[in-house]
Design a protein around this motif. Structure first.
Motif, PDB file in Angstrom:
ATOM      1  N   UNK A  16      -3.135  -6.306 -10.752  1.00  0.00           N
ATOM      2  CA  UNK A  16      -2.990  -7.645 -11.310  1.00  0.00           C
ATOM      3  C   UNK A  16      -1.780  -8.376 -10.723  1.00  0.00           C
ATOM      4  N   UNK A  17      -0.664  -7.667 -10.600  1.00  0.00           N
ATOM      5  CA  UNK A  17       0.553  -8.296 -10.086  1.00  0.00           C
ATOM      6  C   UNK A  17       0.382  -8.745  -8.644  1.00  0.00           C
ATOM      7  N   UNK A  18      -0.197  -7.878  -7.802  1.00  0.00           N
ATOM      8  CA  UNK A  18      -0.377  -8.253  -6.400  1.00  0.00           C
ATOM      9  C   UNK A  18      -1.400  -9.378  -6.260  1.00  0.00           C
ATOM     10  N   UNK A  19      -2.434  -9.370  -7.090  1.00  0.00           N
ATOM     11  CA  UNK A  19      -3.433 -10.434  -7.026  1.00  0.00           C
ATOM     12  C   UNK A  19      -2.810 -11.786  -7.375  1.00  0.00           C
ATOM     13  N   UNK A  20      -1.952 -11.805  -8.374  1.00  0.00           N
ATOM     14  CA  UNK A  20      -1.301 -13.053  -8.779  1.00  0.00           C
ATOM     15  C   UNK A  20      -0.387 -13.592  -7.678  1.00  0.00           C
ATOM     16  N   UNK A  21       0.211 -12.678  -6.905  1.00  0.00           N
ATOM     17  CA  UNK A  21       1.140 -13.080  -5.856  1.00  0.00           C
ATOM     18  C   UNK A  21       0.473 -13.234  -4.491  1.00  0.00           C
ATOM     19  N   UNK A  22      -0.791 -12.888  -4.417  1.00  0.00           N
ATOM     20  CA  UNK A  22      -1.478 -12.968  -3.141  1.00  0.00           C
ATOM     21  C   UNK A  22      -1.034 -11.915  -2.150  1.00  0.00           C
ATOM     22  N   UNK A  23      -0.647 -10.732  -2.642  1.00  0.00           N
ATOM     23  CA  UNK A  23      -0.193  -9.651  -1.776  1.00  0.00           C
ATOM     24  C   UNK A  23      -1.295  -8.615  -1.603  1.00  0.00           C
ATOM     25  N   UNK A  24      -1.404  -8.012  -0.421  1.00  0.00           N
ATOM     26  CA  UNK A  24      -2.377  -6.940  -0.230  1.00  0.00           C
ATOM     27  C   UNK A  24      -1.908  -5.653  -0.903  1.00  0.00           C
ATOM     28  N   UNK A  25      -2.870  -4.842  -1.335  1.00  0.00           N
ATOM     29  CA  UNK A  25      -2.557  -3.585  -2.008  1.00  0.00           C
ATOM     30  C   UNK A  25      -3.488  -2.490  -1.511  1.00  0.00           C
ATOM     31  N   UNK A  26      -2.915  -1.320  -1.277  1.00  0.00           N
ATOM     32  CA  UNK A  26      -3.667  -0.135  -0.891  1.00  0.00           C
ATOM     33  C   UNK A  26      -3.602   0.878  -2.020  1.00  0.00           C
ATOM     34  N   UNK A  27      -4.732   1.481  -2.340  1.00  0.00           N
ATOM     35  CA  UNK A  27      -4.760   2.584  -3.302  1.00  0.00           C
ATOM     36  C   UNK A  27      -4.984   3.878  -2.522  1.00  0.00           C
ATOM     37  N   UNK A  28      -3.948   4.722  -2.476  1.00  0.00           N
ATOM     38  CA  UNK A  28      -4.060   6.023  -1.822  1.00  0.00           C
ATOM     39  C   UNK A  28      -4.638   7.000  -2.840  1.00  0.00           C
ATOM     40  N   UNK A  29      -5.898   7.360  -2.657  1.00  0.00           N
ATOM     41  CA  UNK A  29      -6.607   8.184  -3.632  1.00  0.00           C
ATOM     42  C   UNK A  29      -7.220   9.382  -2.919  1.00  0.00           C
ATOM     43  N   UNK A  30      -6.549  10.526  -3.024  1.00  0.00           N
ATOM     44  CA  UNK A  30      -7.072  11.717  -2.358  1.00  0.00           C
ATOM     45  C   UNK A  30      -8.453  12.069  -2.908  1.00  0.00           C
ATOM     46  N   UNK A  31      -9.300  12.676  -2.070  1.00  0.00           N
ATOM     47  CA  UNK A  31     -10.663  13.002  -2.526  1.00  0.00           C
ATOM     48  C   UNK A  31     -10.653  13.912  -3.752  1.00  0.00           C
ATOM     49  N   UNK A  32     -11.604  13.685  -4.628  1.00  0.00           N
ATOM     50  CA  UNK A  32     -11.735  14.539  -5.806  1.00  0.00           C
ATOM     51  C   UNK A  32     -12.376  15.861  -5.447  1.00  0.00           C
ATOM     52  N   UNK A  33     -12.467  16.737  -6.437  1.00  0.00           N
ATOM     53  CA  UNK A  33     -13.060  18.050  -6.224  1.00  0.00           C
ATOM     54  C   UNK A  33     -14.586  17.976  -6.334  1.00  0.00           C
ATOM     55  N   UNK A  34     -15.236  18.867  -5.612  1.00  0.00           N
ATOM     56  CA  UNK A  34     -16.700  18.959  -5.642  1.00  0.00           C
ATOM     57  C   UNK A  34     -17.105  20.375  -6.029  1.00  0.00           C
ATOM     58  N   UNK A  35     -18.008  20.485  -6.979  1.00  0.00           N
ATOM     59  CA  UNK A  35     -18.461  21.805  -7.412  1.00  0.00           C
ATOM     60  C   UNK A  35     -19.231  22.498  -6.293  1.00  0.00           C
ATOM     61  N   UNK A  36     -19.036  23.804  -6.184  1.00  0.00           N
ATOM     62  CA  UNK A  36     -19.728  24.600  -5.180  1.00  0.00           C
ATOM     63  C   UNK A  36     -20.606  25.649  -5.823  1.00  0.00           C
ATOM     64  N   UNK A  37     -21.192  26.476  -5.004  1.00  0.00           N
ATOM     65  CA  UNK A  37     -22.068  27.530  -5.490  1.00  0.00           C
ATOM     66  C   UNK A  37     -21.305  28.475  -6.422  1.00  0.00           C
TER      67      UNK A  37
END
Length: 230
Positions: A58-79
């Motif tokens: 919200x803050x960056x949108x109000x100021x017109x600033x770009x924002x990156x979300x660094x979101x590491x991949x989640x876990x995936x169930x295996x056999x």
């Protein structure tokens, strides 16, 4: 400039300038961005740090600033995995209580209150710092910081006779060993899904990808001065 929430008593400090503590909501963060002439925001908080991510968007949108979300991949169930995916902690509490009597909570120190109403199970609550808020009637607190090995996690499950593991889908390798240990032991795992990323935010999975995006934006002249026009 790096900002830490201040919720861990002895945080691992990144290089460069570091500030610790909250901003005071969206307005406080917006004011801080303006005062410090920030041009780009990289949100590298925990995948479940829902409030600060929303405030930053919200803050960056109000100021017109770009924002990156660094979101590491989640876990995936295996056999061999016995996973029960749930949307939130309340659903995790209900699901776990129906699966076993001795439950390992690895959800951090916040949110444990969601399990208070389930008085029958015994909970081993593992966190870096002591949990806040109400606690289940039957519990033990284990203060520990990852990374954990598979051997350590297997020994923990055996020693405490754990029959259910509850975790958030935080991803990464630092705490993933518990999933392997649970699979080997045939123990079910209740996995809380991540909250959605706010609309309009650029999402990347690695630090390298974040650097590439920042470099591309710099080459394009993208970025901004808070409070000004672009």
């Amino acid at each position: 400039m790096s900002s830490l929430a201040g919720r861990v008593s002895e945080p691992i400090r990144p290089a460069g300038k570091v500030r610790i503590g909250g901003f005071g909501g969206v307005d406080g963060l917006r004011e801080w961005l303006v005062d410090n002439r920030i041009e780009v925001v990289v949100d590298a908080t925990h995948p479940f740090a829902e409030v600060i991510t929303a405030n930053a968007a919200q803050a960056t949108a109000r100021l017109g600033l770009p924002m990156i979300r660094l979101s590491r991949p989640g876990w995936t169930a295996g056999s061999g995995d016995r996973w029960y995916r749930v949307p939130d902690l309340a659903a995790a509490a209900d699901t776990a209580a129906g699966l076993g009597d001795r439950i390992l909570l690895t959800i951090g120190r916040q949110g444990v209150a969601a399990f208070v109403d389930h008085a029958r199970p015994w909970y081993l609550i593992r966190a870096i710092d002591p949990p806040v808020g109400a606690l289940p009637p039957r519990h033990e607190i284990l203060l520990a910081r990852g990374p954990f090995t598979i051997a350590d996690e297997s020994a923990l499950l055996t020693r405490h006779r754990i029959d259910v593991v509850v975790t958030k889908d935080s991803g990464g390798t630092a705490t993933a060993a518990k999933l392997t240990a649970a699979r080997t032991a045939g123990i079910p795992v209740v996995v809380v899904d991540r909250p959605p990323v706010p609309f309009g935010v650029t999402v990347v999975a690695t630090v390298g990808e974040a650097r590439e995006v920042l470099s591309a934006w710099a080459a394009e002249g993208r970025g901004g001065r808070p409070g000004g026009t672009r």
